[in-house]
Motif scaffolding. Structure first.
Motif, PDB file in Angstrom:
ATOM      1  N   TYR A  12       0.878  -0.963  -0.165  1.00 36.81           N
ATOM      2  CA  TYR A  12       0.331   0.099   0.219  1.00 36.81           C
ATOM      3  C   TYR A  12       1.092   1.564   0.004  1.00 36.81           C
ATOM      4  CZ  TYR A  12      -4.078  -3.070   1.474  1.00 36.81           C
ATOM      5  OH  TYR A  12      -4.664  -4.413   1.906  1.00 36.81           O
ATOM      6  N   THR A  14       1.748   4.492   0.676  1.00 38.69           N
ATOM      7  CA  THR A  14       1.092   5.711   1.838  1.00 38.69           C
ATOM      8  C   THR A  14       1.360   6.957   1.856  1.00 38.69           C
ATOM      9  OG1 THR A  14       1.178   3.419   2.991  1.00 38.69           O
ATOM     10  CG2 THR A  14       1.181   5.924   4.428  1.00 38.69           C
ATOM     11  N   LEU A  16       1.366  11.723   3.075  1.00 42.87           N
ATOM     12  CA  LEU A  16       1.015  12.162   4.407  1.00 42.87           C
ATOM     13  C   LEU A  16       0.566  13.423   3.381  1.00 42.87           C
ATOM     14  CD1 LEU A  16       3.054  11.275   7.845  1.00 42.87           C
ATOM     15  CD2 LEU A  16       0.304  11.174   6.892  1.00 42.87           C
ATOM     16  N   TYR A  39     -11.372   7.835   8.004  1.00 44.53           N
ATOM     17  CA  TYR A  39     -11.287   8.034   9.580  1.00 44.53           C
ATOM     18  C   TYR A  39     -10.923   9.271   9.445  1.00 44.53           C
ATOM     19  CZ  TYR A  39     -11.779   3.023   9.366  1.00 44.53           C
ATOM     20  OH  TYR A  39     -12.202   1.688   9.064  1.00 44.53           O
ATOM     21  N   LEU A  47      -7.734  11.483   9.486  1.00 39.62           N
ATOM     22  CA  LEU A  47      -6.768  10.354  10.203  1.00 39.62           C
ATOM     23  C   LEU A  47      -5.485   9.559   9.740  1.00 39.62           C
ATOM     24  CD1 LEU A  47      -8.054  10.377  13.314  1.00 39.62           C
ATOM     25  CD2 LEU A  47      -6.336  12.250  13.405  1.00 39.62           C
ATOM     26  N   HIS A  48      -7.316   8.470   8.432  1.00 35.09           N
ATOM     27  CA  HIS A  48      -5.999   8.142   7.827  1.00 35.09           C
ATOM     28  C   HIS A  48      -7.736   7.557   6.926  1.00 35.09           C
ATOM     29  CE1 HIS A  48      -4.728   4.096   7.293  1.00 35.09           C
ATOM     30  NE2 HIS A  48      -5.938   3.472   6.705  1.00 35.09           N
ATOM     31  N   GLU A  50      -8.147   5.142   3.058  1.00 38.38           N
ATOM     32  CA  GLU A  50      -8.162   4.055   2.019  1.00 38.38           C
ATOM     33  C   GLU A  50      -8.570   4.220   1.365  1.00 38.38           C
ATOM     34  OE1 GLU A  50      -9.075   0.586   4.849  1.00 38.38           O
ATOM     35  OE2 GLU A  50      -7.521   0.850   6.159  1.00 38.38           O
ATOM     36  N   MET A  59      -3.203   4.148   0.662  1.00 41.14           N
ATOM     37  CA  MET A  59      -3.691   4.773   2.044  1.00 41.14           C
ATOM     38  C   MET A  59      -3.107   6.504   2.589  1.00 41.14           C
ATOM     39  SD  MET A  59      -2.645   1.619   5.353  1.00 41.14           S
ATOM     40  CE  MET A  59      -2.901   0.413   4.529  1.00 41.14           C
ATOM     41  N   GLY A  61      -3.185  10.894   5.225  1.00 42.72           N
ATOM     42  CA  GLY A  61      -3.960  10.438   6.275  1.00 42.72           C
ATOM     43  C   GLY A  61      -3.324  12.351   5.953  1.00 42.72           C
ATOM     44  N   SER A  65       0.332  14.600  12.655  1.00 46.01           N
ATOM     45  CA  SER A  65      -0.284  14.082  13.824  1.00 46.01           C
ATOM     46  C   SER A  65       0.610  14.078  14.620  1.00 46.01           C
ATOM     47  CB  SER A  65      -1.036  13.292  13.076  1.00 46.01           C
ATOM     48  OG  SER A  65       0.126  12.487  12.937  1.00 46.01           O
ATOM     49  N   ASP A  67       2.303  11.790  15.519  1.00 48.30           N
ATOM     50  CA  ASP A  67       3.105  10.137  15.021  1.00 48.30           C
ATOM     51  C   ASP A  67       4.071   9.359  15.048  1.00 48.30           C
ATOM     52  OD1 ASP A  67       2.146   9.542  12.856  1.00 48.30           O
ATOM     53  OD2 ASP A  67       0.184   8.833  13.025  1.00 48.30           O
ATOM     54  N   ASP A  70       4.178  10.269  11.036  1.00 48.27           N
ATOM     55  CA  ASP A  70       4.751  11.919  10.029  1.00 48.27           C
ATOM     56  C   ASP A  70       5.702  12.269  11.246  1.00 48.27           C
ATOM     57  OD1 ASP A  70       3.056  14.295  10.216  1.00 48.27           O
ATOM     58  OD2 ASP A  70       3.780  14.649  11.978  1.00 48.27           O
TER      59      ASP A  70
END
Length: 137
Positions: A12, A14, A16, A39, A47-48, A50, A59, A61, A65, A67, A70
């Motif tokens: 996937y 991903t 940001l 989400y 936040l997320h 798909e 994916m 986001g 964030s 996290d 990030d």
């Protein structure tokens, strides 16, 4: 299909995004992805998410964030993602109609693919084409 487990992709990309809502909107409206899930935080920040296209998925986001992902992605630039589509010209037309930035119009490649390149609102480069090598393990 090789590399698939119960219909689930095993890789996937991903991303940001500074404006993940705008990215989701462009990927679904201009590039024909389908929302599988999105989400959001109470303030509406994504936040997320798909999104699926064919038997693949991406994916994404929102940046900022704090996290671990990030933090690890801090300072990284745009990425390039290749997506297999059946009708490159129709897909390109849809992207044009939704104002996508086209970098290279549909072009036949020496290796047998027909493809075009577009840049999304976050600066990522997407190649949409017919090249779909068989993956066998």
């Amino acid at each position: 299909m090789a590399g698939m487990d119960g219909g689930r992709p095993s890789i996937y990309p991903t991303l940001l995004c500074a404006d993940a809502k705008a990215a989701v909107r462009q990927l679904t409206e201009a590039f024909g992805f389908t929302e599988l899930s999105v989400y959001e935080a109470e303030d509406g920040t994504v936040l997320h998410a798909e999104l699926v296209q064919g038997n693949g998925a991406v994916m994404l986001g929102s940046r900022g964030s704090g996290d671990a992902f990030d933090t690890a992605m801090h300072g990284t630039g745009p990425v390039g993602v290749y997506v297999v589509v059946d009708d490159v010209d129709a897909h390109h037309q849809r992207a044009l109609e939704h104002g996508a930035e086209i970098l290279v119009p549909p072009t036949d490649q020496d290796y047998g693919s027909r493809e075009y390149l577009a840049r999304d609102v976050e600066g990522n480069v997407w190649t949409f084409g017919t090249y779909a090598p068989e993956v066998s393990i």
